[in-house]
Write a protein that holds these residues in place. Sequence first.
Motif, PDB file in Angstrom:
ATOM      1  N   ARG A 148       0.775  -1.234   0.022  1.00 42.76           N
ATOM      2  CA  ARG A 148       0.053   0.084   0.097  1.00 42.76           C
ATOM      3  C   ARG A 148       0.910   1.147  -0.032  1.00 42.76           C
ATOM      4  N   THR A 149       1.964   1.222   0.722  1.00 44.19           N
ATOM      5  CA  THR A 149       2.950   2.355   0.996  1.00 44.19           C
ATOM      6  C   THR A 149       3.316   2.712  -0.652  1.00 44.19           C
ATOM      7  N   VAL A 150       3.985   1.672  -1.224  1.00 44.31           N
ATOM      8  CA  VAL A 150       4.518   1.942  -2.570  1.00 44.31           C
ATOM      9  C   VAL A 150       3.606   2.076  -3.692  1.00 44.31           C
ATOM     10  N   SER A 151       2.344   1.777  -3.318  1.00 48.87           N
ATOM     11  CA  SER A 151       1.658   1.969  -4.722  1.00 48.87           C
ATOM     12  C   SER A 151       1.278   3.172  -5.266  1.00 48.87           C
ATOM     13  N   THR A 152       1.433   4.434  -4.242  1.00 48.55           N
ATOM     14  CA  THR A 152       1.372   5.633  -4.991  1.00 48.55           C
ATOM     15  C   THR A 152       2.629   6.358  -5.174  1.00 48.55           C
ATOM     16  N   VAL A 153       3.732   5.350  -5.142  1.00 54.70           N
ATOM     17  CA  VAL A 153       5.103   6.059  -5.623  1.00 54.70           C
ATOM     18  C   VAL A 153       5.101   6.065  -6.998  1.00 54.70           C
ATOM     19  N   ARG A 154       5.567   7.256  -7.512  1.00 52.25           N
ATOM     20  CA  ARG A 154       5.757   7.326  -8.987  1.00 52.25           C
ATOM     21  C   ARG A 154       7.434   7.746  -9.233  1.00 52.25           C
ATOM     22  N   PHE A 155       7.899   6.876 -10.186  1.00 51.94           N
ATOM     23  CA  PHE A 155       9.344   7.199 -10.264  1.00 51.94           C
ATOM     24  C   PHE A 155       9.482   8.367 -11.465  1.00 51.94           C
TER      25      PHE A 155
END
Length: 384
Positions: A148-155
Amino acid sequence: MDATLLRSLTPGVLAVLVRRGADFAAAEDAVQEALVEALRVWPADPPRDPRGWLVTVAWRRFLDATRSDAARRRREEGAALGDTEPVTVPAVDDTLQLYFLCAHPSLSPSSAVALTLRAVGGLTTRQIAQAYLVPEATMAQRISRAKRTVSTVRFDRPGDVATVLRVLYLVFNEGYSGDVDLVAEAIRLTRRLAAAIDHPEVAGLLALMLLHHARRASRTADDGSLVPLADQDRGRWDTGLIAEGVGILQAALARDRLGEFQAQAAIAALHADAPRAEETDWVQIVEWYDELLRLTDSPVVRLNRAVAVGEADGPRAGLAELAELDEALPRWAAVAAHLHERDGDPDVAAGLYAEAARKATDLAERDHLTRQAARLNTRGRAGS
């Protein structure tokens, strides 16, 4: 059906879906469905391009699951156009992005390790839970929170290689437990990272792992007790791994971009190079610890340097270095005990070994330190 092949392909397929815009949890669900389909279809009709086949099926599963969302429908129309046959997709960049995603700074170290083992390593939640000696439900919750934490991460910028390396080193240091050899898993993942990115510190970490792993067979006696480095049977060291590690390290050092893992590997290489413990080049090891301190200024490095100084310049020189460090440091009492014993003060050493044993969190280390204290106490009673 080659389960090893499926496991090796899974991280790259997952990374492709994440790069295309799928959130992490949904992407993994889609990949798992594709793997189930592969188990059903491949035995009778194996694909020419297994990875492309998995990407195609997983992407379709993801699009099917999100068809009600208008924004995702637009992505479907753009990304799936002409996607009726398996496609060939590059492996390196996608897999590298997955390493960075799983080691994102927003994750705690334990969550980053668990997610890396799940997504990049392809281990099951049960295997990871067994390796860390926690209930499967606990590990499942940890991994779910990490997703869930990394689901919103955009590189939109390069990932931090140093963070990835710290996560892989944490995996390596966990060692072996249950049916998962985390040392071997860390080496496998670091090899893959080294193949994906040309970075001297990645090579340094791989060299360090190989050099430490080369001594694994000699680290414990038949009864499971610890064997200190000086007492290990060097004939049991894996010379092939040592040669490989030294070769990788030399190539990395030649690039003149020294980092902490290269410095640690250089110290390990000097230990591996000594045919006997008495022939260890402690003077050069102290010099490498000086380089490591320049890079990290870590209290743990200073503690290890005190041991090296005690070997290079005598135990009193080591004790003088130790006196400048905080006695609350882990293993401070154990180092002090070793140096006092070498300085001819067994009574003080015995007390320090006993103190170190009480503070030790690892059972094997605690038993070793307790035996050291008992050995000196027995010797003292025999001489009185």
